[in-house]
Write a protein that holds these residues in place. Structure first.
Motif, PDB file in Angstrom:
ATOM      1  N   PRO A  66      26.463  -8.047 -39.416  1.00 25.44           N
ATOM      2  CA  PRO A  66      26.697  -7.393 -40.708  1.00 25.44           C
ATOM      3  C   PRO A  66      25.408  -6.977 -41.417  1.00 25.44           C
ATOM      4  N   THR A  67      24.320  -7.733 -41.185  1.00 25.20           N
ATOM      5  CA  THR A  67      23.010  -7.365 -41.721  1.00 25.20           C
ATOM      6  C   THR A  67      21.959  -7.763 -40.698  1.00 25.20           C
ATOM      7  N   SER A  68      20.780  -7.182 -40.817  1.00 22.91           N
ATOM      8  CA  SER A  68      19.704  -7.575 -39.905  1.00 22.91           C
ATOM      9  C   SER A  68      19.308  -9.026 -40.146  1.00 22.91           C
ATOM     10  N   GLU A  69      19.370  -9.480 -41.416  1.00 19.95           N
ATOM     11  CA  GLU A  69      19.040 -10.877 -41.707  1.00 19.95           C
ATOM     12  C   GLU A  69      20.017 -11.820 -41.020  1.00 19.95           C
ATOM     13  N   ALA A  70      21.308 -11.479 -41.048  1.00 19.57           N
ATOM     14  CA  ALA A  70      22.302 -12.316 -40.387  1.00 19.57           C
ATOM     15  C   ALA A  70      22.080 -12.348 -38.881  1.00 19.57           C
ATOM     16  N   THR A  71      21.674 -11.212 -38.320  1.00 21.24           N
ATOM     17  CA  THR A  71      21.390 -11.152 -36.880  1.00 21.24           C
ATOM     18  C   THR A  71      20.257 -12.109 -36.517  1.00 21.24           C
ATOM     19  N   ILE A  72      19.215 -12.120 -37.332  1.00 20.43           N
ATOM     20  CA  ILE A  72      18.078 -12.997 -37.067  1.00 20.43           C
ATOM     21  C   ILE A  72      18.485 -14.465 -37.196  1.00 20.43           C
ATOM     22  N   LEU A  73      19.222 -14.793 -38.250  1.00 25.75           N
ATOM     23  CA  LEU A  73      19.641 -16.193 -38.443  1.00 25.75           C
ATOM     24  C   LEU A  73      20.530 -16.663 -37.300  1.00 25.75           C
ATOM     25  N   THR A  74      21.422 -15.803 -36.829  1.00 27.08           N
ATOM     26  CA  THR A  74      22.298 -16.164 -35.705  1.00 27.08           C
ATOM     27  C   THR A  74      21.489 -16.395 -34.441  1.00 27.08           C
ATOM     28  N   ALA A  75      20.506 -15.543 -34.188  1.00 25.65           N
ATOM     29  CA  ALA A  75      19.668 -15.693 -33.000  1.00 25.65           C
ATOM     30  C   ALA A  75      18.856 -16.983 -33.070  1.00 25.65           C
ATOM     31  N   LEU A  76      18.347 -17.307 -34.238  1.00 23.34           N
ATOM     32  CA  LEU A  76      17.577 -18.547 -34.385  1.00 23.34           C
ATOM     33  C   LEU A  76      18.471 -19.765 -34.165  1.00 23.34           C
ATOM     34  N   ALA A  77      19.673 -19.709 -34.722  1.00 30.81           N
ATOM     35  CA  ALA A  77      20.601 -20.843 -34.556  1.00 30.81           C
ATOM     36  C   ALA A  77      21.000 -21.021 -33.100  1.00 30.81           C
ATOM     37  N   GLY A  78      21.110 -19.935 -32.360  1.00 30.85           N
ATOM     38  CA  GLY A  78      21.513 -20.004 -30.964  1.00 30.85           C
ATOM     39  C   GLY A  78      20.363 -20.135 -29.990  1.00 30.85           C
ATOM     40  N   GLY A  79      19.135 -20.191 -30.493  1.00 31.39           N
ATOM     41  CA  GLY A  79      17.981 -20.310 -29.618  1.00 31.39           C
ATOM     42  C   GLY A  79      17.678 -19.061 -28.833  1.00 31.39           C
ATOM     43  N   THR A  80      18.124 -17.895 -29.337  1.00 26.48           N
ATOM     44  CA  THR A  80      17.933 -16.643 -28.600  1.00 26.48           C
ATOM     45  C   THR A  80      17.075 -15.653 -29.388  1.00 26.48           C
ATOM     46  N   ALA A  81      16.301 -16.164 -30.300  1.00 25.73           N
ATOM     47  CA  ALA A  81      15.475 -15.277 -31.126  1.00 25.73           C
ATOM     48  C   ALA A  81      14.389 -14.626 -30.275  1.00 25.73           C
ATOM     49  N   PRO A  82      13.944 -13.440 -30.673  1.00 26.72           N
ATOM     50  CA  PRO A  82      12.825 -12.805 -29.974  1.00 26.72           C
ATOM     51  C   PRO A  82      11.532 -13.557 -30.269  1.00 26.72           C
ATOM     52  N   THR A  83      10.456 -13.144 -29.640  1.00 29.04           N
ATOM     53  CA  THR A  83       9.160 -13.740 -29.955  1.00 29.04           C
ATOM     54  C   THR A  83       8.775 -13.410 -31.393  1.00 29.04           C
ATOM     55  N   GLY A  84       9.073 -12.193 -31.823  1.00 30.20           N
ATOM     56  CA  GLY A  84       8.778 -11.778 -33.194  1.00 30.20           C
ATOM     57  C   GLY A  84       9.610 -10.585 -33.572  1.00 30.20           C
ATOM     58  N   SER A  85       9.556 -10.227 -34.853  1.00 31.25           N
ATOM     59  CA  SER A  85      10.292  -9.056 -35.316  1.00 31.25           C
ATOM     60  C   SER A  85       9.647  -8.513 -36.576  1.00 31.25           C
ATOM     61  N   GLU A  86      10.012  -7.282 -36.902  1.00 36.46           N
ATOM     62  CA  GLU A  86       9.633  -6.706 -38.187  1.00 36.46           C
ATOM     63  C   GLU A  86      10.842  -6.773 -39.121  1.00 36.46           C
ATOM     64  N   ASN A  87      10.829  -5.957 -40.196  1.00 38.93           N
ATOM     65  CA  ASN A  87      11.948  -5.832 -41.128  1.00 38.93           C
ATOM     66  C   ASN A  87      12.167  -7.088 -41.974  1.00 38.93           C
ATOM     67  N   ILE A  88      11.075  -7.809 -42.284  1.00 38.94           N
ATOM     68  CA  ILE A  88      11.177  -9.048 -43.051  1.00 38.94           C
ATOM     69  C   ILE A  88      10.572  -8.831 -44.434  1.00 38.94           C
ATOM     70  N   PHE A  89      11.403  -8.919 -45.478  1.00 36.97           N
ATOM     71  CA  PHE A  89      10.832  -8.900 -46.824  1.00 36.97           C
ATOM     72  C   PHE A  89      10.580 -10.348 -47.237  1.00 36.97           C
ATOM     73  N   ILE A  90       9.719 -10.529 -48.210  1.00 36.86           N
ATOM     74  CA  ILE A  90       9.157 -11.851 -48.448  1.00 36.86           C
ATOM     75  C   ILE A  90      10.193 -12.871 -48.929  1.00 36.86           C
TER      76      ILE A  90
END
Length: 428
Positions: A66-90
């Motif tokens: 639903p959002t890029s933030e939700a995508t990142i949180l889901t990947a982190l929770a599942g241990g499938t996050a990339p090495t890094g990403s952009e699109n992060i506001f503070i």
């Protein structure tokens, strides 16, 4: 035959001694879900991969459903996050920081060299986290400025836009005396508590009035109280003098219904198509936010930065973290790559020298309206670093700005109430 056998044996021994060829370190980088940004990062990765064999960078666009933030949180929770990403506001970065999900970039080899090479020693200061480290490398920042309809100002007898609160009020009163159908500022968001709108009205003026004093530091409110109350009072005076239009209106600044409006650098490509008669320096100009009457005329004016950057995730191995940062250093140590970023995405790169570096001069000659934004970048302040940003700014609206505009609270009472309510959020 003996000579041939001897050569074969020697070659076999050499292979055994050398061992198998070392595999390249594989890293994955997620670009923003924006086609132009994905294009840029894929081009950078292709060139970097071709330039050496030790690191292999793969770029993918992150999902935004639903959002890029939700995508990142889901990947982190599942241990499938990339090495890094952009699109992060503070603000979102603060959530990740509090979850220990991010690598402090200033602990990686080459951090200081990168800041010097990209000429961002001043800009980076606003991105420091409460523990003193830097977890986000800002990529771009849309410094916010205000547009003034100088064609209408000249009709009112003014040759220059106003600079201070009292000067703005004077212009607004004269406008309304001349034509009751026009307004100084048309902004329907002033009647709404949408959290992110406070970036573009209250915090934009607060940063200017306070010289960028942090609104929140860690779990404490550190705002300049005089500046905060002054912003509330300024909006109250605008409203009391009927200078504000808070009803919805279509393109009020471009059509001349209003003569003053906050503008981001993304505005002008749209205007070029829809309002070609609006010419920078003829019908309108750009200025920093207005400031209190006692603000020194020779002091630079801070503003708000709609800004995002990149991070490296702590789930990755130390080897992957260093490898991705080597790629990041390679990209941002060459101003030609920032020029390509600007040309491909239209987003101003975070560089203290953006307005003065000759690498970018052709861009500003072609679009001179972008130069003031480049000049404002060193004075642009990103959102405050706290994971409860949405609740805090909604409360700033509900307890502070909206009651002031409704005539229900004085600016002083509104600040006391907003401050207490925000502190309660921070204490949870």
């Amino acid at each position: 035959m003996k000579r041939i056998l001897a050569c074969l044996v020697a070659a076999a021994v050499a292979l055994l001694v050398a061992g198998p060829a070392l595999a390249a370190t594989e890293v994955t980088f997620w670009s923003a879900p924006n086609p132009t940004q994905e294009v840029f990062w894929r081009q950078m990765a292709d060139r970097f991969n071709a330039s050496q064999s030790e690191i292999r960078v793969t770029v993918r666009a992150m999902a935004e459903s639903p959002t890029s933030e939700a995508t990142i949180l889901t990947a982190l929770a599942g241990g499938t996050a990339p090495t890094g990403s952009e699109n992060i506001f503070i603000g979102f970065g603060s959530q990740l920081y509090e979850s220990n999900a991010l690598v402090p970039l200033d602990t990686l080899p080459g951090w200081e060299e990168l800041l010097k090479a990209r000429k961002m020693e001043q800009s980076i200061q606003a991105w420091q986290f409460p523990d003193g480290h830097y977890y986000i490398l800002p990529i771009y920042a849309n410094a916010m400025l205000f547009g003034w309809r100088i064609d209408i100002l000249k009709e009112l007898g003014y040759q220059e836009p106003p600079r201070t609160y009292s000067e703005v009020l004077e212009v607004g009163k004269k406008l309304r005396e001349r034509d009751r159908s026009k307004f100084l500022l048309a902004r329907s968001a002033l009647a709404q508590n949408t959290w992110w709108e406070r970036w573009f009205d209250f915090l934009l003026l607060y940063n200017a009035a306070s010289d960028g004093q942090p609104f929140i530091s860690g779990s404490e409110i550190t705002a300049d109280e005089e500046a905060a109350i002054g912003v509330f009072r300024f909006y109250k005076e605008l409203n009391d003098n009927q200078l504000l239009l808070t009803q919805a209106a279509t393109d009020p600044f471009a059509t001349g219904l209003s003569i003053w409006q906050e503008l981001g650098p993304w505005t002008f490509s749209d205007w070029a198509e829809r309002f070609p008669e609006l010419q920078y320096g003829v019908q309108y100009t750009l200025t920093p936010a207005p400031v209190p009457d006692d603000y020194p005329a020779d002091q630079p004016v801070r503003t708000f930065a709609d800004a995002k950057g990149l991070v490296i995730y702590a789930q990755s191995s130390p080897e992957e973290q260093r490898a991705l940062f080597e790629f990041i250093r390679w990209v941002f140590s060459d101003p030609a790559n920032d020029l390509q970023w600007l040309e491909v995405t239209g987003l101003p790169p975070v560089r203290d020298d953006l307005a003065t570096n000759p690498v970018f001069s052709d861009v500003f000659e072609a679009m001179p309206v972008l130069r003031p934004y480049a000049e404002a970048l060193p004075y642009a302040v990103p959102p405050f670093t706290n994971s409860r940003f949405a609740d805090i700014q909604t409360t700033l609206s509900d307890a502070g700005l909206l009651p002031v505009l409704a005539g229900q609270k004085s600016p002083e009472q509104a600040w006391r109430d907003a401050k207490a309510a925000i502190q309660a959020i921070l204490d949870r």
